[in-house]
Write an enzyme that holds these catalytic residues in place. Sequence first.
Site, PDB file in Angstrom:
ATOM      1  N   GLY A   1     -38.535  27.696  14.204  1.00  0.00           N
ATOM      2  CA  GLY A   1     -39.711  28.474  13.951  1.00  0.00           C
ATOM      3  C   GLY A   1     -40.561  27.808  12.867  1.00  0.00           C
ATOM      4  O   GLY A   1     -39.959  27.249  11.833  1.00  0.00           O
ATOM      5  N   CYS A   2     -41.687  28.123  12.775  1.00  0.00           N
ATOM      6  CA  CYS A   2     -42.609  27.779  11.853  1.00  0.00           C
ATOM      7  C   CYS A   2     -42.288  28.244  10.348  1.00  0.00           C
ATOM      8  O   CYS A   2     -42.059  27.532   9.633  1.00  0.00           O
ATOM      9  CB  CYS A   2     -44.001  27.881  12.229  1.00  0.00           C
ATOM     10  SG  CYS A   2     -44.614  29.365  12.568  1.00  0.00           S
ATOM     11  N   TYR A   3     -42.179  29.722  10.306  1.00  0.00           N
ATOM     12  CA  TYR A   3     -42.156  30.297   9.275  1.00  0.00           C
ATOM     13  C   TYR A   3     -40.576  29.783   8.778  1.00  0.00           C
ATOM     14  O   TYR A   3     -40.202  29.570   7.576  1.00  0.00           O
ATOM     15  CB  TYR A   3     -42.254  31.809   9.237  1.00  0.00           C
ATOM     16  CG  TYR A   3     -43.291  32.322   9.370  1.00  0.00           C
ATOM     17  CD1 TYR A   3     -44.400  32.178   8.352  1.00  0.00           C
ATOM     18  CD2 TYR A   3     -44.028  33.099  10.384  1.00  0.00           C
ATOM     19  CE1 TYR A   3     -45.826  32.540   8.271  1.00  0.00           C
ATOM     20  CE2 TYR A   3     -45.359  33.580  10.492  1.00  0.00           C
ATOM     21  CZ  TYR A   3     -46.164  33.470   9.243  1.00  0.00           C
ATOM     22  OH  TYR A   3     -47.374  33.934   9.383  1.00  0.00           O
TER      23      TYR A   3
ATOM     24  N   THR B   1     -38.613  27.401   9.071  1.00  0.00           N
ATOM     25  CA  THR B   1     -38.651  26.016   8.625  1.00  0.00           C
ATOM     26  C   THR B   1     -39.241  26.028   6.996  1.00  0.00           C
ATOM     27  O   THR B   1     -38.386  25.446   6.395  1.00  0.00           O
ATOM     28  CB  THR B   1     -39.476  25.077   9.602  1.00  0.00           C
ATOM     29  OG1 THR B   1     -39.142  24.957  10.629  1.00  0.00           O
ATOM     30  CG2 THR B   1     -39.711  23.734   8.830  1.00  0.00           C
TER      31      THR B   1
END
Lengths: 347, 347, 347, 347
Positions: free
Chosen positions: D154-156, D158
Site C-alpha cells: 500500500g502507499c502509506y 511503503t
Amino acid sequence: MLMSDQLRVAIVGGTGYTGAELLRLLASHPQADVVAVTSRQEAGRPVAGVFPNLRGHYALSFVEPDMATLAEQADVVFFATPHGAAMDGVADLLRRDVRVIDLSADFRLRNVQVWEQWYGQPHTAKEFVAQAVYGLPELNRGAMADARLIACPGCYPTAVELALMPLLRAGCAQTKGIVADCKSGVSGGGRQTKLGMLFCETADSIAPYASAGHRHQPEIDQILSDMAGSPVDCLFQPHLVPQIRGIEASIYAPLLDSAIDLQSLYEQAYQDEPFVDVMPAGSHPQTRSVRGSNMARIAVARRGDTAVVYCVIDNLARGSSAQAIQGMNIMFGLDQALGLNAPALLP
Amino acid sequence: MLMSDQLRVAIVGGTGYTGAELLRLLASHPQADVVAVTSRQEAGRPVAGVFPNLRGHYALSFVEPDMATLAEQADVVFFATPHGAAMDGVADLLRRDVRVIDLSADFRLRNVQVWEQWYGQPHTAKEFVAQAVYGLPELNRGAMADARLIACPGCYPTAVELALMPLLRAGCAQTKGIVADCKSGVSGGGRQTKLGMLFCETADSIAPYASAGHRHQPEIDQILSDMAGSPVDCLFQPHLVPQIRGIEASIYAPLLDSAIDLQSLYEQAYQDEPFVDVMPAGSHPQTRSVRGSNMARIAVARRGDTAVVYCVIDNLARGSSAQAIQGMNIMFGLDQALGLNAPALLP
Amino acid sequence: MLMSDQLRVAIVGGTGYTGAELLRLLASHPQADVVAVTSRQEAGRPVAGVFPNLRGHYALSFVEPDMATLAEQADVVFFATPHGAAMDGVADLLRRDVRVIDLSADFRLRNVQVWEQWYGQPHTAKEFVAQAVYGLPELNRGAMADARLIACPGCYPTAVELALMPLLRAGCAQTKGIVADCKSGVSGGGRQTKLGMLFCETADSIAPYASAGHRHQPEIDQILSDMAGSPVDCLFQPHLVPQIRGIEASIYAPLLDSAIDLQSLYEQAYQDEPFVDVMPAGSHPQTRSVRGSNMARIAVARRGDTAVVYCVIDNLARGSSAQAIQGMNIMFGLDQALGLNAPALLP
Amino acid sequence: MLMSDQLRVAIVGGTGYTGAELLRLLASHPQADVVAVTSRQEAGRPVAGVFPNLRGHYALSFVEPDMATLAEQADVVFFATPHGAAMDGVADLLRRDVRVIDLSADFRLRNVQVWEQWYGQPHTAKEFVAQAVYGLPELNRGAMADARLIACPGCYPTAVELALMPLLRAGCAQTKGIVADCKSGVSGGGRQTKLGMLFCETADSIAPYASAGHRHQPEIDQILSDMAGSPVDCLFQPHLVPQIRGIEASIYAPLLDSAIDLQSLYEQAYQDEPFVDVMPAGSHPQTRSVRGSNMARIAVARRGDTAVVYCVIDNLARGSSAQAIQGMNIMFGLDQALGLNAPALLP
C-alpha cells in the site's frame, strides 16, 4: 474606559498578514475603531492600496511608527510585528497608560535567557516580561482582564495547548513521550519575499521543517508544564502544507489512566468556552471549518493506551489576530466574543 | 412587516454551496432569522453536521420541503436549488403572500421558449415569469423593492453585466463583437459528486468548457440588450480554474467613441453603489479581494479601439447568495447592505 | 557532429525554472550530456542541492559563467537567463563555433528598436539579430536545422501562434479584432522572490495583469504578421491562475469565410507534427493534459462568425525548455522528438 | 522469456489513477508493451479518451475483463482494481502461467482472517495467499525475482516501512510507542465520485481521517514486525492534504540506543538502493521532489531519545504503479530501474 465609548485601536506593523487580519476583523467590531496603522516601508500609502479587500473599509494611510503619537491617539496598541519590535515600544506606551497587545514572541517566555537563546538577540525590555500575561483565554482569562500587556500565544502553541489542556490538568497523560505533529498553511511564514514561500516552491507539496527545533518549542514547554504542574516533554514537529490558512495538530499522548472517558473530559473542560468546539466522538476536524474564525475545533480518540487529540485553528485568526481581539475584549471588559462571531468561510 | 421585527427566512435546498453561503451570511444578519432549511436527502440531519463551519451557529436540522409549512413559518423563502425546483413551489408560496427569492435559473429569462430550449424541460410556472424581477440591484433596485418574486442573476451574468452596464448605457460600445472571457472557481459547479469536480481532476489545471454555448448565454443576451436598448451580441466563454471561489471576467468591447473617458464613465456610473468598486486606472482586480464578499471590483483599460473591462466577484457571494440577501434587504425595505459589510477574506 | 557522439550541452543560468526544466528533460535525453551549468549566485553548490528532484541524476555543481570555458566544453549552450544576458555571451560562443539556443527574449524581435523600447535597455548584440532563427518548429523547422543561433519563442507567443497559424496562413480570419485571452500558471513569473509570486498572494485567486501591454505583444505581432503576410492586430491579455505550470489561450478570431471547415483546416495543418495535437471537435483542452510535456493541444470551435481556438501548453516545457530541446535536436540533425516522448503527468 | 523480447503487459482496471499511472510509465518502458487494458464501465472507449495526457501514446481501447483472453495476450497482468477483484482473477491467470502483479490489497496480508475482518468480505483465493510475495524491493528483492504473484505494498505502508526498516533491523528502536503521522495527497482516495474528494471539499484544508483505524494498519504491523523479528506497535494516523500526489510520513520512534549514529545507519542500509535517497543530515524532504518518480527520499533526525524519520514518496508512483513496474522488472530479470529513471517533475 466607559463602555459606551469606542475603543481607539492602533496597529504597529500593519503590512503583514496578522496586521491585515486585525484590520479585516476590526472593520466589523462594533466597539473598536482603528485610528492608526504603522509601517516604515509603506508610510504614506493607503492601507487599502496594500490590501485590496479593505477598499471601502478604511480611509487610513500607513504612518511611521511613533510611540508618543500612538499613545495620544489610542487606548490600545497591537504589535503585529516580527519579534524584536514590541519590546522596543512597550515601555513608552505602558508609561503613558496605553495597553499593549503583542502578537509577536517578545513577551511569551518568562525565562529571558531562553528567549535570548532562541531568538538570538538581547531582550531589551526584561522588566516588562513579568507583567506580561500570556493571552490564551481558556487558560488565563482572569489575569488577562487585569493585564496591561498581553503576550499573544504563537499559532502552533495555541493549537497544541488547547488540545492538551484538559488531559494535562486532569493528570491522566504521561508527561514524557508526547508527540505534537503539526501542519500549517503557508501564511504562517508571513508576508515575506522568501524563496521558500513562493507559490511554485510550496504548492502541491508537503514537507516537515525545523527538524532541529522550532522557536515555538520553549513556549509549548512552558505552558504545558504550567498546565501539568510539572515539566512536560512534548516533541513538536511542524510541517508546511499547500494551503493559505489553517493549522492542524495531531497530538499523541500516552495515557496514564486508560479508563478515562476522554470525550467527557474534553466536553466538560470546554463546556463554557465560546471558541472551543469539542466535536462528537469519531469526528475529524478540518481546517476549512475554522477559516477566518476564532474557533478552535477539537476531537479526541483513543488508540490503545494513547490519546490522539486533533485540533484545528486558523493560524492567522485563532492563532494570532482574532485571539488578540478576544484578548482586547477581555482586557477592556467587553463581551469577549464581540466582533468574532461570524462563521468560518466554507467552502 | 414592521422594521423592528426579525425577518423569518426559510431556505429550500440547503445542502448545496449557495445554501451554505446563505446560512453563513444570514448567521450575521441583524434583522433576519433562519427558521427552516429543507433537504430531501438530509432531512433530519443537523445543518451543522453537513457544514462544520456552522457548528455553534445553528441548532436547526434539515426538514423535508413542504411549501404549506414554510409559508406558515417564513416571511421569505430562498430557493437554493437546481433549476426546476423553484417553479414548482412558487405558486403555493406567493398565493400565501410569502415572498420568494430564487437563486436558480427558473425565472431569469422572460422568454419561456428560450428557457425551455436551454434547460430541456417544460416550464411549469409560466404565469409567474412576467412578475419576476431580475435581481441585479444596480439595474433594478426600484422594481426589486416592489417585487414579490426575485430571480437572482447567474454568477457569470452578474460579472459580465456589471462590467458592461456603463458602456452599453452610454452607447459608446459596439453591440457586436464583444467577447466575455470568464474564469470561475470550481464551486460554480455546485456540491455535486461529478467526476469532473474532483480535486484530482481540477487542481493544477485550467480549461475552457461549454464551447458550444452555456446556459448563461441567453441571460447575458437578454440583460445586455436591455441595457443597450438594442440587441447585443456578446460571445461568452467560461473556463474552470483551480480555486474554490471567484469569477474573473475579462471583457473586450470594440468602442464606437474612442475619445470617451472610460475611467470617469465607470466611476460616475457606480458612484453611489455600495457593492461596486471601480478601481483606480491601471488596476488589476484579483478574485481574492472579494472572497466571501458581496463586492464587485471593476477596472477598465483601453487597448487601441477596444475597451477592456475586468470584473471580479465571488461567485457564491455576489454571484449568488450575498446578492440574494441584498435583494431581500431591498425587498423588505431594510438597509440594502445589512449583514453584508464584512470585508473579504484575504489572504 | 557525428551522430554516434553525445552532444555536450552547457546551460547558462541554471537556477531558474527553465534551467531546472532543461536539466530535468536532458537527464532522459539519450544523445545529450550536460557538461556545465552556470550560476553566479550558486557557484560551487551542487545542482541537486538547489533542485532536490535532481538528486541522483547530476553530480555537477554550478560554476561561474565563463564563455571561453564553456566554448571548450560544449557543443551547444542554452541561455536560461533573464533577458540581457544572452546578448552579452553570444558573440564569444558563435565565434568559437558553438551553437547557441537562447530561451530568453534577446533575439526574438527582428526590430531592435522595438526590442529596446519594450526591454528598456540597449541591445548589445545587434549584429546577431538577423541570423537568429525564431525557434517555433512548426513555422521554421527548415531554418532551424541550419541555424547557429535559435531564439526560442516566449511561452504565451508559443500558444497564441500555434493556435492561429492555420487560420492566418489560410487567410480565412480577419487580421483585425483578434483577441487572445491567456492564462498562465505562476511558474511563468520565474523563480524570483517577488511579493506577487508568494503562495499567499497567488493561491485561490485569479487576476489579469499587464493591462497596458506585455512584452510578448510585439513578438506575437511580428510572428502573426509573418504568418498572415500582412499586419495582424491581436489584443493579447495575460492572466495569472493559481497553478504551477500551464498556459491556456482562448483566442477569438472573426472569420472572413464562415463556410470554412475549421476542424479539417487544423487537422491538415498539423497532421505531420508530433507535438501538436488537434483534438476532436467539441473538445476542451486542459493544461494538466500537457503537464511536463512538449505537446500543444488545440481545439477549435465556431461561435457565429467567430472562430474560437483553445490551445494548452506547459509554459516551462513547450513554452520554453522542451521546445528548446526540440530545437537542439533539429539543429543537430537528431530525431526532433528525442528525449521528449514521455507522456504528460496526469493526475 | 528471452531478454530480447518485449514483455506483453495487460492491465485490469485501467480507469483509476493507478491504472493511469501504469499507462503513463509503461509508455516509456523500453522492454514492455501494453497489449490490453480492461474496464467494465468504459469498454469500447479509447484509453486516450479517458486520459487526455495519453493521446498519441496509446491506440488501445478499453476491453471487458476476460481472464482467458488476457492470458493469451499477456505475459503479465497488473491488477489496478479496488480490493476484491484480483483475488477473483488470479487463479485463472496463474494456472495459465501468466504472472500477476496486484496493486490492490488482496494478497498483502498473510493472515486471511485479519484480511476478512478489515475488508469486510470473504477472501476467495486463500490458497494463493501463501505464494504471494510482498513487493517491497528493498525487503524482498530475492523472493520477488522468483515470484509468480506479487502483492504490491500500500502507499502509506511503503513510506512507513522504508522509513523504519534500518532502525528495526538494527534493533535500536523500541517496538512500542512508535507513531507514524502520515499525510497524503487526494489521489490516494482514487478516481471515485465521492463527495469528500471534490475540489471544494478538499482544497485549502487539511484533516485527519480514520481515527478508529485504517486498513493499512495491519499491513504495517505485519511488515514492521517481520523487520524487527518481534511484534511492533506503530500508531498509524493518516491525513488528507490539498495536493494531488505525494505522501509525507513523519515517524517518531523511541530509541533504545541513543548513541547510535542514525545518519550512518540509514546511509549504509540503503547505499545500494537506486530508489531510496538518504538525504544529508538536517534535510527536510518535500513531496514535490519525488512527483511522478519511483524515488523515496528519507531524512533522519534525533530529538532527545527519539528518532524522527521523514519519508516522502509519490503515492501513485512509488506508492503503487512505479513500484509495481520495478517489481515486474525484477520478476522478469530485467534491470530493475528500466523505465523508471526520469527525474521527478519540479516545479
